[in-house]
Design an enzyme around this catalytic site. Structure first.
Site, short mmCIF file in Angstrom:
data_model
loop_
_atom_site.label_atom_id
_atom_site.label_comp_id
_atom_site.label_asym_id
_atom_site.label_seq_id
_atom_site.Cartn_x
_atom_site.Cartn_y
_atom_site.Cartn_z
N GLY A 1 78.19 -0.76 44.04
CA GLY A 1 77.88 -0.43 42.71
C GLY A 1 76.10 -0.38 42.69
N HIS B 1 79.67 -6.72 36.44
CA HIS B 1 78.34 -6.91 36.98
C HIS B 1 77.38 -5.86 36.84
CE1 HIS B 1 75.94 -8.31 40.71
NE2 HIS B 1 75.61 -7.28 40.30
N GLU B 2 77.72 -4.55 37.05
CA GLU B 2 77.04 -3.51 36.92
C GLU B 2 76.54 -3.36 35.36
OE1 GLU B 2 75.59 -2.45 39.43
OE2 GLU B 2 76.96 -2.94 40.85
N GLN C 1 68.04 -0.59 38.76
CA GLN C 1 67.79 -1.25 40.25
C GLN C 1 66.99 -0.27 40.91
OE1 GLN C 1 72.27 -2.26 40.52
NE2 GLN C 1 71.16 -3.75 41.89
N HIS D 1 73.73 -5.31 34.17
CA HIS D 1 72.35 -4.78 34.57
C HIS D 1 71.53 -3.96 33.31
CE1 HIS D 1 71.58 -5.91 38.65
NE2 HIS D 1 72.78 -5.49 39.07
N CYS E 1 74.09 -8.94 45.01
CA CYS E 1 73.36 -7.88 44.13
C CYS E 1 72.57 -7.26 45.10
CB CYS E 1 72.98 -8.52 42.87
SG CYS E 1 71.99 -7.25 41.86
N LEU E 2 72.62 -6.08 45.03
CA LEU E 2 71.59 -5.28 45.89
C LEU E 2 70.10 -5.75 45.48
CD1 LEU E 2 73.30 -1.85 46.42
CD2 LEU E 2 73.01 -3.61 48.13
NI NI Z 1 73.65 -6.11 40.79
#
Ligand code: NI
Length: 173
Positions: free
Chosen positions: A47, A139-140, A52, A143, A97-98
């Site tokens: 995701g 989670h996404e 991001q 953001h 998380c990336l």
């Molecule tokens: Ni994340």
């Protein structure tokens, strides 16, 4: 193919509230969706939210299946998503998380959600999700509100984790 650099904690871009998208069919939104997908698959991740890659607009891509053995890609694009219902049962799940590399912690979230979103054609949808998809979507979507999964850790652990991450990133405080 446009893989864009991933913004990492504690960059303040990750803390901004994202602006809703007025016209999902606009060229810049179509391009943004493609860049998000390319960047997510390249990472690789399941995701990715627009902030991001440095864009504070309400759009997320997910594909929770593609890394499974033999699975085809199953890309979903979520524009202006809203969680309109969640259940009261919280379940811990180890998240990463990336934007927070090499950091994994258990956080608890509702196990079932119902949401509303718009697709790239401008059509609106409502659907319910549970399990990994419910966790990934929450989670996404966080953001888009400037929230990160480490904000859900208990206060003492949260302070330790954030201090360590800032130190690693070369931040003085
Ligand atoms: Ni994340």
């Amino acid at each position: 193919m446009a893989v864009r650099p991933i913004i990492t904690y504690p960059d303040p871009i990750l803390r901004r509230t994202c602006a809703p998208i007025d016209d999902p069919t606009a060229d810049d939104v179509q391009q943004l969706a493609r860049d998000l997908a390319d960047t997510m698959y390249d990472a690789p991740g399941v995701g990715l939210a627009a902030p991001q890659i440095g864009v504070n607009r309400c759009i997320v891509v997910t594909d929770t299946a593609w890394r499974d053995e033999g699975a085809a890609r199953d890309l979903h694009v979520w524009i202006n998503p809203e969680i309109i219902w969640h259940n009261d049962e919280l379940k811990p799940f180890e998240e990463g998380c990336l934007s927070i590399p090499d950091t994994f912690h258990e956080v608890s979230r509702p196990t079932a959600i119902k949401l509303r979103w718009i697709d790239l054609q401008g059509d609106s949808h409502e659907a319910g999700y549970e399990g990994l998809m419910a966790t990934a979507l929450q989670h996404e979507f966080d953001h888009l509100q400037g929230r990160l999964f480490i904000d859900l850790l208990k206060p003492m652990k949260q302070r330790l984790v954030k201090r360590r991450l800032k130190k690693r990133a070369g931040w003085k405080r």
